[in-house]
Design a protein around this motif. Structure first.
Motif, PDB file in Angstrom:
ATOM      1  N   SER A  51     -75.035 -34.849   3.501  1.00 49.74           N
ATOM      2  CA  SER A  51     -73.792 -34.621   3.787  1.00 49.74           C
ATOM      3  C   SER A  51     -73.606 -33.070   3.529  1.00 49.74           C
ATOM      4  N   LYS A  52     -74.271 -32.406   2.502  1.00 50.92           N
ATOM      5  CA  LYS A  52     -74.319 -31.115   1.996  1.00 50.92           C
ATOM      6  C   LYS A  52     -74.687 -30.282   3.097  1.00 50.92           C
ATOM      7  N   ALA A  53     -75.751 -30.738   3.626  1.00 53.27           N
ATOM      8  CA  ALA A  53     -76.500 -30.242   4.789  1.00 53.27           C
ATOM      9  C   ALA A  53     -75.684 -29.866   5.803  1.00 53.27           C
ATOM     10  N   ILE A 179     -61.202 -41.788  10.825  1.00 52.99           N
ATOM     11  CA  ILE A 179     -61.890 -41.984   9.631  1.00 52.99           C
ATOM     12  C   ILE A 179     -60.677 -42.943   8.838  1.00 52.99           C
ATOM     13  N   ILE A 180     -61.129 -43.954   8.391  1.00 51.51           N
ATOM     14  CA  ILE A 180     -60.299 -44.814   7.456  1.00 51.51           C
ATOM     15  C   ILE A 180     -60.598 -44.639   6.107  1.00 51.51           C
ATOM     16  N   GLY A 181     -59.601 -44.205   5.607  1.00 58.05           N
ATOM     17  CA  GLY A 181     -59.786 -43.743   3.969  1.00 58.05           C
ATOM     18  C   GLY A 181     -59.783 -42.007   3.838  1.00 58.05           C
ATOM     19  N   GLY A 182     -58.873 -41.536   3.296  1.00 51.32           N
ATOM     20  CA  GLY A 182     -58.669 -39.954   3.002  1.00 51.32           C
ATOM     21  C   GLY A 182     -59.199 -40.047   1.478  1.00 51.32           C
ATOM     22  N   GLY A 183     -60.404 -40.405   1.142  1.00 50.95           N
ATOM     23  CA  GLY A 183     -61.077 -40.208  -0.111  1.00 50.95           C
ATOM     24  C   GLY A 183     -62.080 -39.108   0.075  1.00 50.95           C
ATOM     25  N   ILE A 184     -62.787 -39.012  -0.900  1.00 54.61           N
ATOM     26  CA  ILE A 184     -63.938 -38.203  -0.864  1.00 54.61           C
ATOM     27  C   ILE A 184     -64.622 -38.052   0.220  1.00 54.61           C
ATOM     28  N   ILE A 185     -65.228 -39.133   0.560  1.00 53.33           N
ATOM     29  CA  ILE A 185     -66.105 -39.057   1.722  1.00 53.33           C
ATOM     30  C   ILE A 185     -65.335 -38.895   3.303  1.00 53.33           C
ATOM     31  N   VAL A 202     -57.495 -38.919  10.328  1.00 50.96           N
ATOM     32  CA  VAL A 202     -57.805 -39.763   9.022  1.00 50.96           C
ATOM     33  C   VAL A 202     -56.605 -40.785   8.655  1.00 50.96           C
ATOM     34  N   VAL A 203     -56.877 -41.634   8.700  1.00 50.01           N
ATOM     35  CA  VAL A 203     -55.826 -42.912   8.157  1.00 50.01           C
ATOM     36  C   VAL A 203     -56.099 -43.132   6.597  1.00 50.01           C
ATOM     37  N   GLU A 204     -54.981 -42.868   5.894  1.00 50.80           N
ATOM     38  CA  GLU A 204     -54.950 -42.932   4.534  1.00 50.80           C
ATOM     39  C   GLU A 204     -53.687 -43.963   4.296  1.00 50.80           C
ATOM     40  N   PHE A 205     -54.201 -45.054   3.375  1.00 52.11           N
ATOM     41  CA  PHE A 205     -53.035 -45.973   2.804  1.00 52.11           C
ATOM     42  C   PHE A 205     -52.215 -45.450   1.878  1.00 52.11           C
ATOM     43  N   MET A 206     -52.698 -44.561   1.077  1.00 46.50           N
ATOM     44  CA  MET A 206     -51.777 -44.074   0.123  1.00 46.50           C
ATOM     45  C   MET A 206     -50.625 -42.889   0.642  1.00 46.50           C
ATOM     46  N   PRO A 207     -49.735 -42.515   0.021  1.00 45.14           N
ATOM     47  CA  PRO A 207     -48.879 -41.360   0.535  1.00 45.14           C
ATOM     48  C   PRO A 207     -49.503 -40.114   0.834  1.00 45.14           C
ATOM     49  N   ALA A 270     -64.304 -45.352   5.319  1.00 46.11           N
ATOM     50  CA  ALA A 270     -64.761 -44.984   3.930  1.00 46.11           C
ATOM     51  C   ALA A 270     -63.767 -45.198   2.948  1.00 46.11           C
ATOM     52  N   VAL A 271     -63.416 -46.455   2.607  1.00 42.78           N
ATOM     53  CA  VAL A 271     -62.469 -46.982   1.649  1.00 42.78           C
ATOM     54  C   VAL A 271     -62.881 -47.380   0.143  1.00 42.78           C
ATOM     55  N   GLY A 272     -64.173 -46.671   0.023  1.00 42.04           N
ATOM     56  CA  GLY A 272     -64.662 -47.052  -1.404  1.00 42.04           C
ATOM     57  C   GLY A 272     -66.131 -47.611  -1.318  1.00 42.04           C
ATOM     58  N   MET A 273     -66.603 -47.794  -2.774  1.00 46.18           N
ATOM     59  CA  MET A 273     -67.703 -48.463  -2.907  1.00 46.18           C
ATOM     60  C   MET A 273     -67.749 -49.742  -3.902  1.00 46.18           C
ATOM     61  N   LYS A 274     -68.892 -50.454  -3.691  1.00 45.22           N
ATOM     62  CA  LYS A 274     -68.673 -51.464  -4.824  1.00 45.22           C
ATOM     63  C   LYS A 274     -70.038 -51.617  -5.358  1.00 45.22           C
ATOM     64  N   PRO A 318     -67.288 -42.843 -13.105  1.00 46.63           N
ATOM     65  CA  PRO A 318     -67.296 -42.219 -11.826  1.00 46.63           C
ATOM     66  C   PRO A 318     -68.555 -42.409 -11.189  1.00 46.63           C
ATOM     67  N   TYR A 319     -68.449 -42.699  -9.979  1.00 43.85           N
ATOM     68  CA  TYR A 319     -69.455 -42.844  -8.952  1.00 43.85           C
ATOM     69  C   TYR A 319     -70.050 -41.531  -8.607  1.00 43.85           C
ATOM     70  N   LEU A 320     -70.808 -40.915  -9.621  1.00 52.66           N
ATOM     71  CA  LEU A 320     -71.339 -39.513  -9.279  1.00 52.66           C
ATOM     72  C   LEU A 320     -72.862 -39.558  -9.517  1.00 52.66           C
ATOM     73  N   ALA A 349     -66.730 -32.915 -11.760  1.00 52.64           N
ATOM     74  CA  ALA A 349     -66.795 -33.532 -10.394  1.00 52.64           C
ATOM     75  C   ALA A 349     -66.512 -32.388  -9.331  1.00 52.64           C
ATOM     76  N   ALA A 350     -66.911 -32.738  -8.218  1.00 49.87           N
ATOM     77  CA  ALA A 350     -67.049 -31.618  -6.923  1.00 49.87           C
ATOM     78  C   ALA A 350     -66.852 -32.321  -5.732  1.00 49.87           C
ATOM     79  N   THR A 351     -65.774 -31.981  -4.903  1.00 49.45           N
ATOM     80  CA  THR A 351     -65.548 -32.409  -3.777  1.00 49.45           C
ATOM     81  C   THR A 351     -65.894 -31.259  -2.594  1.00 49.45           C
ATOM     82  N   PHE A 352     -66.554 -31.427  -1.682  1.00 43.90           N
ATOM     83  CA  PHE A 352     -67.076 -30.478  -0.759  1.00 43.90           C
ATOM     84  C   PHE A 352     -66.403 -30.521   0.479  1.00 43.90           C
TER      85      PHE A 352
HETATM   86  P1  NAD Z   1     -62.571 -43.226  -2.463  1.00 46.64           P
HETATM   87  O1  NAD Z   1     -62.240 -44.053  -3.208  1.00 46.64           O
HETATM   88  O2  NAD Z   1     -62.832 -41.850  -2.729  1.00 46.64           O
HETATM   89  O3  NAD Z   1     -61.620 -43.261  -1.270  1.00 46.64           O
HETATM   90  C1  NAD Z   1     -61.172 -44.466  -0.410  1.00 46.64           C
HETATM   91  C2  NAD Z   1     -59.674 -44.003   0.290  1.00 46.64           C
HETATM   92  O4  NAD Z   1     -59.471 -45.153   1.008  1.00 46.64           O
HETATM   93  C3  NAD Z   1     -58.575 -44.291  -0.872  1.00 46.64           C
HETATM   94  O5  NAD Z   1     -58.063 -43.064  -0.713  1.00 46.64           O
HETATM   95  C4  NAD Z   1     -57.886 -45.357  -0.394  1.00 46.64           C
HETATM   96  O6  NAD Z   1     -56.407 -45.274  -0.474  1.00 46.64           O
HETATM   97  C5  NAD Z   1     -58.095 -45.560   0.881  1.00 46.64           C
HETATM   98  N1  NAD Z   1     -57.877 -46.883   1.594  1.00 46.64           N
HETATM   99  C6  NAD Z   1     -58.439 -47.979   1.131  1.00 46.64           C
HETATM  100  N2  NAD Z   1     -58.337 -49.044   2.034  1.00 46.64           N
HETATM  101  C7  NAD Z   1     -57.595 -48.364   3.076  1.00 46.64           C
HETATM  102  C8  NAD Z   1     -56.968 -49.213   4.362  1.00 46.64           C
HETATM  103  N3  NAD Z   1     -57.221 -50.508   4.516  1.00 46.64           N
HETATM  104  N4  NAD Z   1     -56.411 -48.158   5.305  1.00 46.64           N
HETATM  105  C9  NAD Z   1     -56.520 -46.754   4.657  1.00 46.64           C
HETATM  106  N5  NAD Z   1     -56.969 -46.327   3.832  1.00 46.64           N
HETATM  107  C10 NAD Z   1     -57.501 -47.001   2.749  1.00 46.64           C
HETATM  108  O7  NAD Z   1     -64.021 -43.672  -1.702  1.00 46.64           O
HETATM  109  P2  NAD Z   1     -64.898 -43.159  -0.641  1.00 46.64           P
HETATM  110  O8  NAD Z   1     -64.215 -41.809   0.079  1.00 46.64           O
HETATM  111  O9  NAD Z   1     -65.559 -44.328   0.163  1.00 46.64           O
HETATM  112  O10 NAD Z   1     -66.099 -42.637  -1.660  1.00 46.64           O
HETATM  113  C11 NAD Z   1     -66.729 -43.571  -2.439  1.00 46.64           C
HETATM  114  C12 NAD Z   1     -67.269 -42.842  -3.512  1.00 46.64           C
HETATM  115  O11 NAD Z   1     -68.499 -42.280  -3.554  1.00 46.64           O
HETATM  116  C13 NAD Z   1     -66.205 -42.514  -4.415  1.00 46.64           C
HETATM  117  O12 NAD Z   1     -65.913 -43.084  -5.575  1.00 46.64           O
HETATM  118  C14 NAD Z   1     -66.662 -41.102  -4.769  1.00 46.64           C
HETATM  119  O13 NAD Z   1     -66.645 -40.499  -6.180  1.00 46.64           O
HETATM  120  C15 NAD Z   1     -68.264 -41.130  -4.267  1.00 46.64           C
HETATM  121  N6  NAD Z   1     -68.723 -39.883  -3.653  1.00 46.64           N
HETATM  122  C16 NAD Z   1     -68.550 -38.750  -4.395  1.00 46.64           C
HETATM  123  C17 NAD Z   1     -68.832 -37.535  -3.690  1.00 46.64           C
HETATM  124  C18 NAD Z   1     -68.851 -36.129  -4.509  1.00 46.64           C
HETATM  125  O14 NAD Z   1     -69.118 -36.337  -5.473  1.00 46.64           O
HETATM  126  N7  NAD Z   1     -68.895 -35.170  -4.063  1.00 46.64           N
HETATM  127  C19 NAD Z   1     -69.111 -37.519  -2.198  1.00 46.64           C
HETATM  128  C20 NAD Z   1     -68.856 -38.634  -1.726  1.00 46.64           C
HETATM  129  C21 NAD Z   1     -68.838 -39.987  -2.475  1.00 46.64           C
END
Ligand code: NAD
Length: 474
Positions: A51-53, A179-185, A202-207, A270-274, A318-320, A349-352
């Motif tokens: 992803s950084k490349a 993109i489902i999830g406005g998190g880091i990925i 980008v579709v994000e569940f949170m405000p 991209a709604v998180g990892m387990k 943290p997943y880092l 932590a760094a978000t790119f």
């Molecule tokens: P995340 O937890 O960062 O974000 C997921 C987002 O998806 C959240 O904002 C959540 O509210 C939203 N979401 C969840 N369900 C939803 C739904 N049904 N509809 C809409 N939105 C929804 O997860 P991620 O972006 O998948 O990243 C996974 C993990 O990988 C994170 O824990 C992160 O720390 C790690 N990561 C780190 C880096 C970095 O350090 N630069 C880069 C990539 C990933």
């Protein structure tokens, strides 16, 4: 079946596992690392490095398109997705090969195959040649990482409904991506593909997107992405992705103002990892898990079962990658009989995104919620000569310090938050400051070379005590 005996066995060759294996080898422990896919794990194969490349390539395209502000006109910028992905794959290959060489060079064996516990000290490994049995006399380290979470209505097919794994290898580039999830990925890859010309929603569940971060840090990122044409649907729940007769996808979402349908070619979920704790026959080891499936560990990375350790994503947030690597070193030292312990006083932590966001320690909100007596110093990159000279003036450095000591006249740094150019590199100075219990006076007194972006960290520290030179003090 014969059993091969080792001092230590590491399950998983990611940035946690391979670092543990290298360190164990350095500590003269007879070590085996077992990996089922490719050495380097998520980080090297489809996470951090690829992803950084792509981010670097996308930023290059963006710079080229806007170089006219410097009097440089570049026309005909185009992206060859095949070549771009080939270049990125070359980096991955070099690094994963390097990891193999380092493990072997330090004396650790590598076995490619899928490991499962048969008891707390013994594993069976399914390899291409058959099943092998291996035993560890001193310790087994579970370093199996995490995997993307799936959501109902979005069935991964690896082509159109995808995870981040496929999203770093798109060829050809899609025209439209949801993109489902406005998190880091979501925010990192959304930034990449919008710069490469893909229409992004980008579709994000949170405000708000990047909801776990302070709003002032996120604002410059959403501003720059919105300017680049990215659409944000916040407070919006993803419902389904359905393939259409013309080959496109229809993504249905529930927004605050009702149901919406978005047509696209690719949908990244991209709604998180387990945690990958359920894939290694963990129940046979007797190891305890928390409610989310993380292996529970203590500060020495030990589980409740003697001789079983866990590190990285599988052992909790943290997943880092760098947290996993640090835990890998700790577990290796403990297995070798040395003293080592987890102490996350300073876990950066760094978000790119563009601009980048990086932080270490408490946020302003966390410090205020704790009722700490704090002072804040802030320095905008718009006031930095270097930032102007590289045409990257969005963002700021914020230093949070607690008033401590006699008459509360000292100011201990408890958090540093940066949004701006090279934030991911600048944060290391702040991490060292927190690790060493530094005061804003220490950072303020340290001579920073001119003209550099690092001066912004020094100025923010000085600003916290009313001594900034290149902006007005409070
Ligand atoms: P995340 O937890 O960062 O974000 C997921 C987002 O998806 C959240 O904002 C959540 O509210 C939203 N979401 C969840 N369900 C939803 C739904 N049904 N509809 C809409 N939105 C929804 O997860 P991620 O972006 O998948 O990243 C996974 C993990 O990988 C994170 O824990 C992160 O720390 C790690 N990561 C780190 C880096 C970095 O350090 N630069 C880069 C990539 C990933």
């Amino acid at each position: 079946m014969s059993t091969k005996v080792y001092d230590a066995i590491v399950i998983g060759g990611g940035p946690g596992g391979y670092v543990a294996a290298i360190r164990l080898g350095q500590l003269k422990q007879k070590t085996l690392v077992i990996e089922k896919e490719s050495m380097g794990g998520v980080c090297l194969n489809w996470g951090c490095i690829p992803s950084k490349a792509l981010i670097a390539a996308a930023n290059f395209v963006e710079k080229a398109k806007h170089a006219d502000v410097m009097g440089i006109t570049i026309t005909g910028v185009s992206v060859d997705a095949g070549k771009l992905m080939g270049w990125k794959d070359g980096i991955v290959k070099k690094l994963t090969g390097g990891v193999r060489t380092l493990c072997k060079g330090n004396g650790a064996d590598i076995m490619m195959g899928e490991a499962k516990f048969v008891s707390a000290d013994t594993l069976e490994v399914k390899t291409a040649e058959g099943v092998e049995r291996v035993q560890a006399t001193k310790g087994i380290i579970v370093a199996t990482g995490s995997r993307p979470v799936a959501i109902p209505g979005f069935e991964f097919d690896g082509k159109q409904v995808i995870t981040a794994k496929e999203a770093v290898s798109l060829n050809p580039l899609p025209k439209r991506m949801v993109i489902i999830g406005g998190g880091i990925i979501g925010m990192e890859l959304g930034g990449v593909y919008s710069k490469l010309g893909v229409e992004i929603t980008v579709v994000e569940f949170m405000p708000s997107v990047l909801a776990s971060m302070d709003a002032d840090l996120v604002a410059p990122v959403t501003k720059s992405m919105t300017k680049a044409g990215v659409k944000f649907l916040t407070g919006t729940k993803a419902k389904s992705a359905v393939k259409q007769p013309d080959g496109s996808l229809k993504v249905t979402v529930e927004a605050p103002d009702g149901i919406k349908e978005i047509a696209c070619d690719v949908c990244l979920v991209a709604v998180g990892m387990k945690p990958n704790s359920d894939v290694v026959g963990i129940e046979k080891s007797g190891v305890a898990l928390d409610k989310k499936g993380h292996v529970i560990i203590d500060e020495e990375c030990r589980t409740n079962v003697k001789g079983v350790y866990a590190i990285g994503d599988v052992s909790g947030v943290p997943y880092l990658a760098h947290k996993a690597s640090k835990e890998g070193e700790i577990a290796a030292e403990v297995i070798a009989g040395h003293k080592a312990a987890r102490d996350w006083r300073a876990m950066p932590a760094a978000t790119f995104t563009h601009p980048e966001i990086a932080n270490v320690g408490l946020s302003e909100k966390e410090a205020r919620d704790k009722g700490l007596d704090i002072t804040i110093g802030k320095f905008p990159f718009a006031a930095s000569g270097r930032a102007m000279a590289v045409s990257e003036t969005d963002g700021f450095v914020k230093v949070i310090a607690e008033r401590v000591g006699k008459d509360k006249k000292d100011h201990k740094i408890i958090g540093v938050h940066i949004v701006g150019p090279e934030a991911s590199d600048l944060i290391s100075e702040a991490a060292l400051a927190l690790e060493m219990d530094a005061y804003v006076e220490d950072v303020g007194l340290t001579v920073h070379p001119h003209p550099t972006l690092g001066e912004a960290v020094m100025e923010a520290a000085k600003h916290a005590i009313g001594e900034a030179v290149h902006i007005m003090n409070k």
